[in-house]
Design a protein around this motif. Structure first.
Motif, PDB file in Angstrom:
ATOM      1  N   VAL A  82      35.881  33.053 -47.263  1.00 41.68           N
ATOM      2  CA  VAL A  82      35.480  32.976 -45.855  1.00 41.68           C
ATOM      3  C   VAL A  82      34.180  32.213 -45.682  1.00 41.68           C
ATOM      4  O   VAL A  82      33.849  31.771 -44.578  1.00 41.68           O
ATOM      5  CB  VAL A  82      35.325  34.402 -45.269  1.00 41.68           C
ATOM      6  CG1 VAL A  82      36.672  35.091 -45.215  1.00 41.68           C
ATOM      7  CG2 VAL A  82      34.333  35.231 -46.098  1.00 41.68           C
ATOM      8  N   SER A  83      33.424  32.019 -46.771  1.00 45.85           N
ATOM      9  CA  SER A  83      32.115  31.397 -46.623  1.00 45.85           C
ATOM     10  C   SER A  83      31.909  30.138 -47.464  1.00 45.85           C
ATOM     11  O   SER A  83      30.975  29.386 -47.212  1.00 45.85           O
ATOM     12  CB  SER A  83      31.017  32.406 -46.984  1.00 45.85           C
ATOM     13  OG  SER A  83      31.179  32.862 -48.328  1.00 45.85           O
ATOM     14  N   ARG A  84      32.804  29.879 -48.440  1.00 48.06           N
ATOM     15  CA  ARG A  84      32.561  28.731 -49.316  1.00 48.06           C
ATOM     16  C   ARG A  84      33.844  28.348 -50.048  1.00 48.06           C
ATOM     17  O   ARG A  84      34.849  29.055 -49.999  1.00 48.06           O
ATOM     18  CB  ARG A  84      31.467  29.060 -50.325  1.00 48.06           C
ATOM     19  CG  ARG A  84      31.767  30.279 -51.200  1.00 48.06           C
ATOM     20  CD  ARG A  84      30.713  30.449 -52.280  1.00 48.06           C
ATOM     21  NE  ARG A  84      30.677  29.275 -53.145  1.00 48.06           N
ATOM     22  CZ  ARG A  84      29.741  29.080 -54.082  1.00 48.06           C
ATOM     23  NH1 ARG A  84      28.780  29.961 -54.248  1.00 48.06           N
ATOM     24  NH2 ARG A  84      29.772  28.002 -54.843  1.00 48.06           N
ATOM     25  N   SER A  85      33.790  27.208 -50.732  1.00 48.06           N
ATOM     26  CA  SER A  85      34.917  26.787 -51.552  1.00 48.06           C
ATOM     27  C   SER A  85      34.984  27.665 -52.793  1.00 48.06           C
ATOM     28  O   SER A  85      33.996  28.283 -53.198  1.00 48.06           O
ATOM     29  CB  SER A  85      34.773  25.320 -51.945  1.00 48.06           C
ATOM     30  OG  SER A  85      33.580  25.123 -52.687  1.00 48.06           O
ATOM     31  N   ALA A  86      36.172  27.709 -53.413  1.00 45.41           N
ATOM     32  CA  ALA A  86      36.382  28.585 -54.555  1.00 45.41           C
ATOM     33  C   ALA A  86      36.830  27.783 -55.776  1.00 45.41           C
ATOM     34  O   ALA A  86      36.895  26.550 -55.754  1.00 45.41           O
ATOM     35  CB  ALA A  86      37.399  29.675 -54.204  1.00 45.41           C
ATOM     36  N   VAL A  87      37.178  28.511 -56.839  1.00 47.63           N
ATOM     37  CA  VAL A  87      37.367  27.917 -58.152  1.00 47.63           C
ATOM     38  C   VAL A  87      38.425  26.812 -58.177  1.00 47.63           C
ATOM     39  O   VAL A  87      38.287  25.824 -58.901  1.00 47.63           O
ATOM     40  CB  VAL A  87      37.711  29.022 -59.184  1.00 47.63           C
ATOM     41  CG1 VAL A  87      39.001  29.753 -58.808  1.00 47.63           C
ATOM     42  CG2 VAL A  87      37.795  28.470 -60.589  1.00 47.63           C
ATOM     43  N   PHE A  88      39.501  26.936 -57.387  1.00 48.24           N
ATOM     44  CA  PHE A  88      40.579  25.943 -57.409  1.00 48.24           C
ATOM     45  C   PHE A  88      40.578  25.054 -56.168  1.00 48.24           C
ATOM     46  O   PHE A  88      41.621  24.522 -55.777  1.00 48.24           O
ATOM     47  CB  PHE A  88      41.934  26.641 -57.547  1.00 48.24           C
ATOM     48  CG  PHE A  88      42.272  27.050 -58.960  1.00 48.24           C
ATOM     49  CD1 PHE A  88      41.487  26.649 -60.026  1.00 48.24           C
ATOM     50  CD2 PHE A  88      43.383  27.840 -59.224  1.00 48.24           C
ATOM     51  CE1 PHE A  88      41.785  27.022 -61.330  1.00 48.24           C
ATOM     52  CE2 PHE A  88      43.698  28.219 -60.529  1.00 48.24           C
ATOM     53  CZ  PHE A  88      42.895  27.803 -61.584  1.00 48.24           C
ATOM     54  N   SER A  89      39.424  24.850 -55.559  1.00 47.32           N
ATOM     55  CA  SER A  89      39.365  24.026 -54.346  1.00 47.32           C
ATOM     56  C   SER A  89      39.721  22.570 -54.619  1.00 47.32           C
ATOM     57  O   SER A  89      40.175  21.855 -53.726  1.00 47.32           O
ATOM     58  CB  SER A  89      37.963  24.104 -53.729  1.00 47.32           C
ATOM     59  OG  SER A  89      36.986  23.578 -54.626  1.00 47.32           O
ATOM     60  N   ARG A  90      39.529  22.120 -55.859  1.00 49.05           N
ATOM     61  CA  ARG A  90      39.827  20.717 -56.205  1.00 49.05           C
ATOM     62  C   ARG A  90      41.046  20.606 -57.125  1.00 49.05           C
ATOM     63  O   ARG A  90      41.251  19.576 -57.767  1.00 49.05           O
ATOM     64  CB  ARG A  90      38.611  20.086 -56.879  1.00 49.05           C
ATOM     65  CG  ARG A  90      37.368  20.016 -55.995  1.00 49.05           C
ATOM     66  CD  ARG A  90      36.176  19.447 -56.771  1.00 49.05           C
ATOM     67  NE  ARG A  90      36.487  18.121 -57.317  1.00 49.05           N
ATOM     68  CZ  ARG A  90      35.735  17.509 -58.240  1.00 49.05           C
ATOM     69  NH1 ARG A  90      34.670  18.130 -58.752  1.00 49.05           N
ATOM     70  NH2 ARG A  90      36.071  16.310 -58.693  1.00 49.05           N
ATOM     71  N   LEU A  91      41.866  21.638 -57.179  1.00 46.62           N
ATOM     72  CA  LEU A  91      43.004  21.626 -58.095  1.00 46.62           C
ATOM     73  C   LEU A  91      43.948  20.455 -57.815  1.00 46.62           C
ATOM     74  O   LEU A  91      44.537  19.883 -58.732  1.00 46.62           O
ATOM     75  CB  LEU A  91      43.768  22.954 -57.994  1.00 46.62           C
ATOM     76  CG  LEU A  91      44.771  23.238 -59.116  1.00 46.62           C
ATOM     77  CD1 LEU A  91      44.053  23.429 -60.449  1.00 46.62           C
ATOM     78  CD2 LEU A  91      45.622  24.454 -58.798  1.00 46.62           C
ATOM     79  N   HIS A  92      44.072  20.093 -56.531  1.00 49.30           N
ATOM     80  CA  HIS A  92      44.985  19.005 -56.155  1.00 49.30           C
ATOM     81  C   HIS A  92      44.544  17.648 -56.693  1.00 49.30           C
ATOM     82  O   HIS A  92      45.312  16.686 -56.678  1.00 49.30           O
ATOM     83  CB  HIS A  92      45.081  18.922 -54.627  1.00 49.30           C
ATOM     84  CG  HIS A  92      43.786  18.578 -53.966  1.00 49.30           C
ATOM     85  ND1 HIS A  92      42.786  19.511 -53.774  1.00 49.30           N
ATOM     86  CD2 HIS A  92      43.310  17.395 -53.474  1.00 49.30           C
ATOM     87  CE1 HIS A  92      41.760  18.927 -53.178  1.00 49.30           C
ATOM     88  NE2 HIS A  92      42.045  17.653 -52.992  1.00 49.30           N
ATOM     89  N   GLU A  93      43.306  17.535 -57.208  1.00 49.96           N
ATOM     90  CA  GLU A  93      42.816  16.266 -57.735  1.00 49.96           C
ATOM     91  C   GLU A  93      43.277  16.004 -59.170  1.00 49.96           C
ATOM     92  O   GLU A  93      43.119  14.888 -59.680  1.00 49.96           O
ATOM     93  CB  GLU A  93      41.293  16.235 -57.687  1.00 49.96           C
ATOM     94  CG  GLU A  93      40.707  16.287 -56.283  1.00 49.96           C
ATOM     95  CD  GLU A  93      39.189  16.244 -56.298  1.00 49.96           C
ATOM     96  OE1 GLU A  93      38.624  15.776 -57.310  1.00 49.96           O
ATOM     97  OE2 GLU A  93      38.570  16.684 -55.319  1.00 49.96           O
ATOM     98  N   LEU A  94      43.820  17.016 -59.833  1.00 48.28           N
ATOM     99  CA  LEU A  94      44.312  16.796 -61.193  1.00 48.28           C
ATOM    100  C   LEU A  94      45.483  15.829 -61.169  1.00 48.28           C
ATOM    101  O   LEU A  94      46.247  15.764 -60.196  1.00 48.28           O
ATOM    102  CB  LEU A  94      44.725  18.115 -61.834  1.00 48.28           C
ATOM    103  CG  LEU A  94      43.583  19.086 -62.165  1.00 48.28           C
ATOM    104  CD1 LEU A  94      44.136  20.344 -62.806  1.00 48.28           C
ATOM    105  CD2 LEU A  94      42.564  18.432 -63.075  1.00 48.28           C
ATOM    106  N   ALA A  95      45.628  15.089 -62.247  1.00 44.09           N
ATOM    107  CA  ALA A  95      46.673  14.072 -62.324  1.00 44.09           C
ATOM    108  C   ALA A  95      47.327  14.102 -63.699  1.00 44.09           C
ATOM    109  O   ALA A  95      46.830  14.745 -64.637  1.00 44.09           O
ATOM    110  CB  ALA A  95      46.084  12.686 -62.041  1.00 44.09           C
ATOM    111  N   TYR A  96      48.418  13.406 -63.783  1.00 44.72           N
ATOM    112  CA  TYR A  96      49.169  13.303 -65.037  1.00 44.72           C
ATOM    113  C   TYR A  96      48.240  12.846 -66.169  1.00 44.72           C
ATOM    114  O   TYR A  96      47.515  11.871 -66.045  1.00 44.72           O
ATOM    115  CB  TYR A  96      50.309  12.301 -64.865  1.00 44.72           C
ATOM    116  CG  TYR A  96      51.171  12.120 -66.094  1.00 44.72           C
ATOM    117  CD1 TYR A  96      52.302  12.898 -66.275  1.00 44.72           C
ATOM    118  CD2 TYR A  96      50.861  11.165 -67.061  1.00 44.72           C
ATOM    119  CE1 TYR A  96      53.106  12.733 -67.402  1.00 44.72           C
ATOM    120  CE2 TYR A  96      51.650  10.999 -68.184  1.00 44.72           C
ATOM    121  CZ  TYR A  96      52.775  11.786 -68.340  1.00 44.72           C
ATOM    122  OH  TYR A  96      53.557  11.629 -69.455  1.00 44.72           O
ATOM    123  N   GLY A  97      48.253  13.599 -67.277  1.00 40.98           N
ATOM    124  CA  GLY A  97      47.451  13.232 -68.429  1.00 40.98           C
ATOM    125  C   GLY A  97      46.108  13.931 -68.519  1.00 40.98           C
ATOM    126  O   GLY A  97      45.449  13.857 -69.572  1.00 40.98           O
TER     127      GLY A  97
END
Length: 304
Positions: A211-226
């Motif tokens: 509710v107040s900040r980003s969390a551990v998997f906030s950038r998970l979608h940035e992972l890529a093949y390899g």
């Protein structure tokens, strides 16, 4: 007994047993295969009437009739085939072989990604694979599976993840639990499945935000093949996983089999929320799922 993941039967309840005070089980699904009972015919009270003799047809009459029927049918069939050929020649586009691969003979592209699953990365659209598509794994040799050992820490250098791991189970509704929302840097490992490095898919979850900040998997979608993911285990080994693909799946059609299904090698699934935030329900509409294969191991450095 192994606890089933979401989408399967409630925890600890064997399939196909009647419910009872001891929690023996749940009945089979209402849409199960129906059982057809044989129809019992009433017994005959009187002997069946004897067939009456029929007059013989004139010699050659039946044979001539059958011959005329066969010749007529052959002519009609030939005309039908010729008409079909003419239509196909005049409309080749409508009768060309379909470019879509049969689901039972699905061909995985050379890069190892399941059909319609994006490779991930910044600016790359993520989509949901068809229901029975295989998990997207990298075209790399799998490292030999390890013995079970509780995962202790998850490290993903590309997106700045260095988080402790706690075990989670199932809630009362039979859905997988998530780590406490008040700890933004905590990953949950589903203890009903394999441990990271053990043969099979190890499943880990983390919040996208609080509710107040980003969390551990906030950038998970940035992972890529390899990309690589490391899991430090209690036995002092580090399991190194390589990403094969990322999927964004609607929560209403969560790919249970692809995420929790059996696997001969050691694999990893990372799951968080994605898609649109629904202010009415207080939840996101989709899940972002990372699929990875264990491609190496090493010993963790010990403090001197």
């Amino acid at each position: 007994m192994t606890t089933p993941p979401p989408g399967q039967f409630p925890p600890g309840q064997p399939y196909g047993m009647p419910p009872g005070p001891g929690g023996q089980g749940y009945p089979q699904p209402v849409y199960g295969q129906p059982v057809f009972q044989p129809v019992m015919l009433p017994p005959q009270m009187q002997p069946a009437p004897q067939p009456q003799p029929q007059p013989e047809p004139p010699p050659g009459g039946a044979a001539q009739t059958a011959r005329r029927v066969l010749i007529t049918a052959a002519i009609v069939g030939l005309v039908t085939v010729l008409v079909g050929v003419v239509i196909m020649v005049n409309h080749p586009d409508e009768y060309a072989p379909s470019s879509r691969t049969s689901l039972n003979k699905m061909v995985v592209p050379p890069n190892g990604l399941a059909p319609s699953v994006g490779p991930g990365g910044a600016g790359q659209p993520l989509t949901q694979a068809v229901a029975n598509a295989p998990a997207p794994l990298p075209k790399l040799p799998a490292a030999p599976a390890l013995q079970p050992s509780t995962p202790k820490r998850l490290i993903i250098r590309k997106i700045g993840v260095n988080a402790p791991i706690t075990s989670v189970g199932l809630d009362r509704a039979g859905a997988i639990q998530t780590p406490p929302i008040n700890n933004h840097n905590l990953v949950g490992w589903y203890r009903g499945g394999p441990t990271a490095g053990e043969a099979g898919p190890a499943v880990m979850l983390g919040h996208k935000d609080t509710v107040s900040r980003s969390a551990v998997f906030s950038r998970l979608h940035e992972l890529a093949y390899g990309d690589t993911i490391e899991v430090t285990r209690m036995d002092g080994t580090i399991a190194v996983f390589t990403v094969g693909g990322i999927e964004q799946a609607d929560k209403q059609t969560f790919p249970t089999s692809r995420v929790y299904g059996q696997a001969a090698d050691a694999e990893l699934r990372l799951i968080t929320c994605g898609g649109t935030y629904n202010h009415t329900t207080g939840h996101y509409t989709d899940n972002v799922i990372v699929y990875a294969l264990m491609t190496g191991t090493r010993l963790a450095k010990t403090k001197s």
